[in-house]
Scaffold this motif. Structure first.
Motif, PDB file in Angstrom:
ATOM      1  N   GLY A 127       0.799  -1.213   0.000  1.00 29.08           N
ATOM      2  CA  GLY A 127       0.000   0.000   0.000  1.00 29.08           C
ATOM      3  C   GLY A 127       0.835   1.267   0.000  1.00 29.08           C
ATOM      4  N   LYS A 128       2.037   1.184   0.535  1.00 29.17           N
ATOM      5  CA  LYS A 128       2.924   2.353   0.557  1.00 29.17           C
ATOM      6  C   LYS A 128       3.489   2.681  -0.817  1.00 29.17           C
ATOM      7  CE  LYS A 128       4.368   1.682   5.368  1.00 29.17           C
ATOM      8  NZ  LYS A 128       5.492   1.318   6.274  1.00 29.17           N
ATOM      9  N   MET A 129       3.383   1.734  -1.743  1.00 23.36           N
ATOM     10  CA  MET A 129       3.998   1.904  -3.057  1.00 23.36           C
ATOM     11  C   MET A 129       3.003   2.083  -4.201  1.00 23.36           C
ATOM     12  SD  MET A 129       7.107   1.885  -2.185  1.00 23.36           S
ATOM     13  CE  MET A 129       7.796   1.963  -3.837  1.00 23.36           C
ATOM     14  N   ASP A 130       1.791   1.559  -4.065  1.00 27.24           N
ATOM     15  CA  ASP A 130       0.811   1.597  -5.157  1.00 27.24           C
ATOM     16  C   ASP A 130       0.573   3.017  -5.666  1.00 27.24           C
ATOM     17  OD1 ASP A 130       0.458  -1.140  -4.963  1.00 27.24           O
ATOM     18  OD2 ASP A 130      -1.327  -0.998  -3.690  1.00 27.24           O
ATOM     19  N   ASN A 131       0.729   3.215  -6.961  1.00 26.84           N
ATOM     20  CA  ASN A 131       0.447   4.482  -7.659  1.00 26.84           C
ATOM     21  C   ASN A 131       1.358   5.648  -7.261  1.00 26.84           C
ATOM     22  OD1 ASN A 131      -1.933   3.485  -9.122  1.00 26.84           O
ATOM     23  ND2 ASN A 131      -2.919   3.464  -7.122  1.00 26.84           N
ATOM     24  N   ILE A 132       2.316   5.393  -6.391  1.00 29.83           N
ATOM     25  CA  ILE A 132       3.189   6.480  -5.950  1.00 29.83           C
ATOM     26  C   ILE A 132       4.049   6.999  -7.098  1.00 29.83           C
ATOM     27  CG2 ILE A 132       5.150   7.088  -4.476  1.00 29.83           C
ATOM     28  CD1 ILE A 132       2.553   6.966  -2.952  1.00 29.83           C
ATOM     29  N   SER A 133       4.620   6.100  -7.872  1.00 28.97           N
ATOM     30  CA  SER A 133       5.494   6.508  -8.979  1.00 28.97           C
ATOM     31  C   SER A 133       4.748   7.315 -10.025  1.00 28.97           C
ATOM     32  CB  SER A 133       6.145   5.283  -9.633  1.00 28.97           C
ATOM     33  OG  SER A 133       7.031   4.654  -8.734  1.00 28.97           O
ATOM     34  N   SER A 134       3.566   6.841 -10.401  1.00 30.39           N
ATOM     35  CA  SER A 134       2.807   7.534 -11.449  1.00 30.39           C
ATOM     36  C   SER A 134       2.348   8.911 -10.985  1.00 30.39           C
ATOM     37  CB  SER A 134       1.593   6.695 -11.872  1.00 30.39           C
ATOM     38  OG  SER A 134       0.723   6.476 -10.778  1.00 30.39           O
TER      39      SER A 134
END
Length: 201
Positions: A127-134
């Motif tokens: 959850g800490k990583m989902d969609n963060i990059s985009s």
């Protein structure tokens, strides 16, 4: 026995004579003492406060806890990013509300998962990583639009998930958690929809 020993001390040449029955009693007492010392220690009583095993939960309840752990953690992570990078004051305000409300929900969920014996660390990390990059790749108005869109999508799914758990959940504690937050999530959805309209004039 003590008197016999004292008598022998006073008359060392006197032979000590033990009847077979007396010798048997002495040996029996000796073996009983050894057996008592070697007897295994009784196991500690069962601790009734031990967390319930995960196996006692229905598949649906387990799935609910894990999905919420990932989704709610992600809403905090995305909102922390938005709090620092959003252009619109409305987006920043919404992000701060998300951080406050979902941090509390995550704390309650963590306690519930521990009580039920459910491991959610993997879902939290995801959850800490989902969609963060985009989302991180965007800036300005485009960032606000992308953030609002993610929040609408996330809360549409969350409201459906929580309503379904309220209606079909098996474990009373898990259902109580869903009931506690379903209205808050519905309120979040309404704000997210309004935010999306604001940042897309």
């Amino acid at each position: 026995m003590t008197n016999n020993i004292a008598e022998l001390i006073r008359h060392p040449k006197t032979k000590a004579i033990f009847r077979p029955s007396a010798l048997f009693l002495i040996l029996a007492a000796t073996f009983s003492t050894i057996e008592a010392q070697d007897a295994p220690t009784a196991p500690a009583p069962f601790n009734s406060t031990t967390p319930v095993e995960a196996a006692s939960l229905s598949h649906g309840d387990k799935k609910f806890i894990k999905k919420v752990a990932r989704a709610s953690t992600n809403e905090v992570a995305l909102s922390q990013l938005a709090d620092g990078r959003a252009l619109s004051p409305d987006a920043k305000s919404f992000a701060q509300m998300m951080i406050t409300d979902h941090t509390q929900a995550n704390s309650d969920l963590g306690a519930l998962a521990k009580t039920k014996g459910i491991e959610i660390s993997k879902q939290v990390d995801e959850g800490k990583m989902d969609n963060i990059s985009s989302l991180s790749s965007k800036s300005g108005a485009d960032f606000d639009k992308a953030y609002a869109k993610l929040m609408v999508s996330a809360h549409n799914g969350a409201v459906d998930l929580f309503k379904d758990e309220v209606a079909t959940g098996k474990d009373p504690d898990v259902v109580a958690f869903a009931k506690k937050y379903v209205d808050t999530l519905s309120m979040h959805l309404g704000h997210a929809v309004a935010l999306e309209k604001t940042v897309n004039p």
